[in-house]
Design an enzyme around this catalytic site. Structure first.
Site, short mmCIF file in Angstrom:
data_model
loop_
_atom_site.label_atom_id
_atom_site.label_comp_id
_atom_site.label_asym_id
_atom_site.label_seq_id
_atom_site.Cartn_x
_atom_site.Cartn_y
_atom_site.Cartn_z
N TRP A 168 -14.52 9.53 4.92
CA TRP A 168 -14.31 10.96 4.64
C TRP A 168 -14.66 11.70 5.92
CZ3 TRP A 168 -11.79 11.52 0.30
CH2 TRP A 168 -11.96 10.56 -0.71
N THR A 169 -13.87 12.71 6.24
CA THR A 169 -14.00 13.24 7.60
C THR A 169 -14.50 14.69 7.69
OG1 THR A 169 -11.65 13.81 7.59
CG2 THR A 169 -12.25 11.65 8.49
N GLU A 170 -15.23 15.16 6.68
CA GLU A 170 -15.78 16.51 6.81
C GLU A 170 -16.54 16.66 8.14
OE1 GLU A 170 -16.03 14.65 4.08
OE2 GLU A 170 -16.11 15.88 2.25
N ASP A 215 -10.75 12.25 -8.90
CA ASP A 215 -12.19 12.47 -8.81
C ASP A 215 -12.53 13.96 -8.81
OD1 ASP A 215 -10.88 12.66 -6.30
OD2 ASP A 215 -12.81 12.66 -5.29
N GLU A 216 -13.77 14.23 -9.17
CA GLU A 216 -14.39 15.55 -8.98
C GLU A 216 -13.47 16.71 -9.38
OE1 GLU A 216 -17.47 14.53 -5.39
OE2 GLU A 216 -15.43 15.03 -4.77
N TRP A 228 -16.31 4.25 -6.98
CA TRP A 228 -17.02 4.84 -5.84
C TRP A 228 -18.41 5.32 -6.20
CZ3 TRP A 228 -18.32 10.15 -4.95
CH2 TRP A 228 -17.89 11.06 -5.94
N HIS A 235 -9.29 18.70 -6.16
CA HIS A 235 -9.11 18.63 -4.71
C HIS A 235 -7.68 19.05 -4.32
CE1 HIS A 235 -13.02 17.09 -3.63
NE2 HIS A 235 -12.95 16.17 -4.58
N ASP A 239 -5.97 17.09 0.27
CA ASP A 239 -7.26 17.50 -0.28
C ASP A 239 -7.32 19.02 -0.19
OD1 ASP A 239 -10.10 17.55 -1.04
OD2 ASP A 239 -10.02 15.40 -0.61
N TYR A 293 -19.49 3.74 2.08
CA TYR A 293 -19.19 5.08 2.56
C TYR A 293 -19.58 5.16 4.04
CZ TYR A 293 -17.13 7.32 -1.43
OH TYR A 293 -16.24 7.69 -2.41
N PHE A 294 -18.58 5.02 4.88
CA PHE A 294 -18.86 5.00 6.32
C PHE A 294 -18.98 6.41 6.90
CE2 PHE A 294 -16.97 0.48 7.26
CZ PHE A 294 -17.89 -0.07 6.39
#
Ligand code: ACM
Ligand code: ZN
Length: 752
Positions: free
Chosen positions: A466-468, A324-325, A391, A262, A189, A416-417
């Protein structure tokens, strides 16, 4: 069919007809995900610390797994024996895919259809064993089981934060326990490239490290950074080790190599493959970046060279290519990209993305792999054999299934956890959104819109981590569990039991297992909570606790009373927050639970529309509409955004009607919006208020809204109002999300 198998099959049929599939006492069964049939039989089977099995009948890998699990969970050793042994096996054919059955009588009898289903049987068996006063036993029972969906996935983003090989293995162990079979490994990413690629060593030397990381939430201004170097990557040897570890647990790994967006970490290492070719650092900020891979020939060469190595490392069928995006602004002004558009007769940049993905698909196809990507790969035309991971809600998945493409459902609303799972202020900082345990349990990967033939294209579902905002493994466990167990129910159970039954098994049995494994699971769903509901005089607060003897101490302060009011409230008792006679009143209530750790502070703005009816002529996006009375419940949405309090719209015009119980002099309306441009959430352009209780409609309007809090003078006696909020039809160029419809987030319209 040979005779041995035939006999076994007849036995299975016999048992199917003998036992009632919808056993009334399913909650007695400790196994999660809940098996199709669980039939308790009288008595217990007592176990010693030494169990004999005739190892020559066992697949070696599964035997090793069983020995290890029996040892870890129950301190039971497996010894080789002659004869039939204590755990006996029988192979079946012509049963549902991955079918197994277990019969616990005076010994344990497992019927299975393939090695994978034997492994699932062992997982169930391990969960069946109980220990009381140091005596081990299994309640005698008969079980039949097989999964509903073939894709039962968990994802993990190792780019925003990195997780070690040992941590990944623990993640896989837990997945295996709950019969997940797909690990979607998000390896690249913007903020870090995490897989060694021998042809391009700078991908990890440069791309795997960033110099600084955002502190706190993205929307907090001014943004601050920690100025610490951060990163890491997996060598190809480590990747092979993890792939083998997953294989032993019947988990396929789907690696994700993000493109064309990304990709800032890759472009930090090799800027020549972007449109501008200008070197930029690996960012330590989250969000979506404009610089993406250029579509020139050299970039395709670069990407396919990377994929050459990736396909050799991962034996599974699928390669995830992201998709995506990907903002198109750089492609619009890049000569080379425009040449690709012209030379291939494409009409725009969306078709260019489609061209890009289709080329990659052809490459993967030659390698015997299948391409899967996020639902944006539908834009500009889906490549012929692509599988879609839906998604942005269910829409993309529905469209793809209707076109005959395979789909994995992973809508933000349920899967979305990285969203909050509880309302308490003690929840760790998260990206936003609100996806509590029960919401996950309610997930149905097959939307009603699909007919039976189309529904066959839904492979299953997956949760994404997702880990931001997930900095370490402890927090990852917290965000993943117990929600992953609820998802395992959704994806495995042919008919899942009611939520309360599931919740009881979780509470009685699985939390202990998770604690034993030192898993930092979230207790959010067990907390006492305060439920806000519409009441004829305003809002009622009802106190809810898993412990019915709980008492709440409520301390109430308001700006018109000198005195602090103290109350004791029992579970189920209501506290009414009334609309004021005259002025708006600010009230603060603090709740403390006697029996649980809950303390909760709530600020109420008591105003003239508190708890009244709001009729949404424009429907909010279902993902961001958590309760019917949110807009006039007296509570302002928190900043940073904590999902459950805000209403989100994804239309360029929003219309609603609000009716007061009686005509009232209203001085002003105060609106509260959220602005978070990185998440494509923008302030509106215009608010119009129409008084529809009079024949002659009075219109007030306000433009140039440049603050999150906005007041609009009314100064009239009114009963019914129509409010229209207009925003951009498309986000203007140069702003995050350009070209897409913006989000509008609103919470509380205060009637002064
Ligand atoms: C995604 O969450 N951007 C797939
Ligand atoms: Zn270009």
């Amino acid at each position: 069919m040979n005779c041995h198998i035939q006999k076994a099959f007849i036995l299975v049929l016999f048992l199917f007809s003998f036992f009632d599939c919808k056993s009334q006492k399913r909650e007695e069964c400790q196994i999660l995900p809940t098996p199709v049939v669980y039939k308790r039989v009288k008595g217990n089977l007592y176990l010693s610390n030494l169990l004999g099995v005739n190892k020559k009948y066992w697949p070696k890998g599964t035997l090793n797994q069983m020995e290890s699990m029996f040892n870890i969970f129950h301190d039971i050793q497996i010894k080789d024996t002659t004869g039939k042994g204590f755990i006996r096996l029988r192979k079946l054919q012509n049963v549902p895919k991955d079918f197994y059955s277990i019969s616990v009588s005076d010994y344990i009898f497992i019927s299975y259809s393939n090695d994978k289903s034997l492994y699932y049987a062992i997982q169930s068996l391990v969960q069946l064993i109980k220990t009381e006063d140091e005596i081990k036993y299994i309640p005698k029972a008969f079980i039949q089981d097989y999964p509903k969906f073939e894709w039962r996935g968990l994802h993990l983003d190792v780019s925003r934060h990195f997780f070690s090989v040992e941590e990944i293995k623990k993640y896989l162990d837990l997945m295996a326990m709950y019969k997940f079979n797909t690990f979607h490994w998000h390896l690249t990413d913007d903020q870090g490239w995490r897989i060694e690629i021998k042809a391009y060593p700078k991908l990890t030397k440069t791309g795997a490290f960033r110099d600084s990381t955002l502190i706190g939430h993205y929307s907090k201004t001014p943004q601050q950074f920690d100025k610490k170097r951060y990163g890491g990557f997996y060598t190809q040897e480590q990747v092979k080790d993890i792939v083998a570890y997953a294989k032993e647990r019947y988990i396929d790994i789907v690696p994700e190599i993000e493109m064309p967006g990304h990709s800032r970490a890759a472009l930090a290492a090799y800027p020549e493959f972007s449109c501008s070719e200008i070197r930029q650092e690996v960012p330590g900020l989250w969000g979506v970046f404009e610089d993406i891979y250029c579509t020139k020939e050299e970039s395709f060469q670069f990407i396919t060279n990377i994929l050459e190595e990736v396909v050799d490392l991962f034996p599974g069928k699928y390669i995830h290519i992201g998709g995506d995006e990907a903002p198109k602004s750089k492609w619009e002004t890049c000569k080379k990209c425009q040449n690709v558009i012209r030379d291939n007769g494409l009409s725009n940049e969306h078709e260019l993305q489609s061209y890009f993905i289709t080329r990659i698909e052809k490459f993967l196809d030659k390698k015997g792999k299948k391409l899967i990507g996020w639902d944006e790969i539908l834009e500009g035309g889906l490549s012929p054999n692509a599988t879609v991971m839906s998604w942005r809600g269910f829409k993309g998945g529905i469209a793809a299934a209707r076109k005959g493409h395979y789909v994995v459902m992973t809508p933000g609303s349920h899967c979305y956890f990285d969203h909050y799972q509880g309302k308490s202020n003690e929840e760790p900082l998260a990206i936003g959104g609100y996806t509590p345990l029960k919401k996950v349990y309610e997930f149905n990967p097959i939307p009603d819109e699909l007919n039976a033939a189309q529904a066959n294209y839904i492979l299953g579902g997956q949760a994404n981590l997702w880990t931001e905002y997930i900095k370490d493994f402890k927090q990852l466990e917290y965000m993943a569990y117990p929600r992953a167990i609820a998802l395992s129910q959704v994806l495995w159970c042919n008919e899942k039991p009611p939520y309360d039954d599931f919740s009881k098994v979780l509470y009685d049995s699985h939390y202990k297992k998770l604690s034993f494994l030192d898993v930092n699971y979230a207790k959010s769903s067990q907390r006492a909570s305060i439920i806000s509901q519409i009441h004829k005089k305003g809002i009622s607060l009802k106190l809810n606790s898993p412990d019915s003897s709980d008492i709440f101490y409520a301390t109430i302060q308001s700006d018109i009373l000198d005195q602090v009011i103290k109350l004791n409230l029992r579970v189920g008792e209501e506290l009414i927050i009334k609309r004021p006679e005259k002025h708006v009143i600010e009230t603060k209530i603090k709740f403390e639970s006697k029996n649980t750790s809950l303390t909760s502070e709530m600020n109420f703005t008591k105003h003239h529309a508190l708890g009244v009816q709001v009729n949404y002529l424009t429907k909010p996006n279902p993902q961001y509409n958590y309760a019917t009375n949110l807009l006039v419940d007296g509570q302002n949405g928190a900043r940073p955004w904590r999902g459950h309090q805000w209403i989100g719209f994804d239309t360029s015009s929003i219309v609603m009607e609000i009716t007061l119980p009686e005509k009232k002099k209203i001085k002003a309306l105060e609106f509260s919006f959220l602005e978070s441009q990185g998440s494509w959430i923008y302030l509106p352009q215009e608010i119009q208020v129409i008084n529809i209780s009079k024949r002659k409609k009075n219109i007030r309007s306000l433009r140039n809204i440049n603050q999150e809090h906005t007041r609009l003078k009314i100064k009239r006696r009114i009963k019914k109002l129509r409010i229209q909020i207009n925003t951009f039809s498309k986000i203007p160029k140069g702003l995050p999300g350009a070209g897409h419809t913006p989000w509008t987030f609103l919470d509380e319209i205060v009637f002064h």
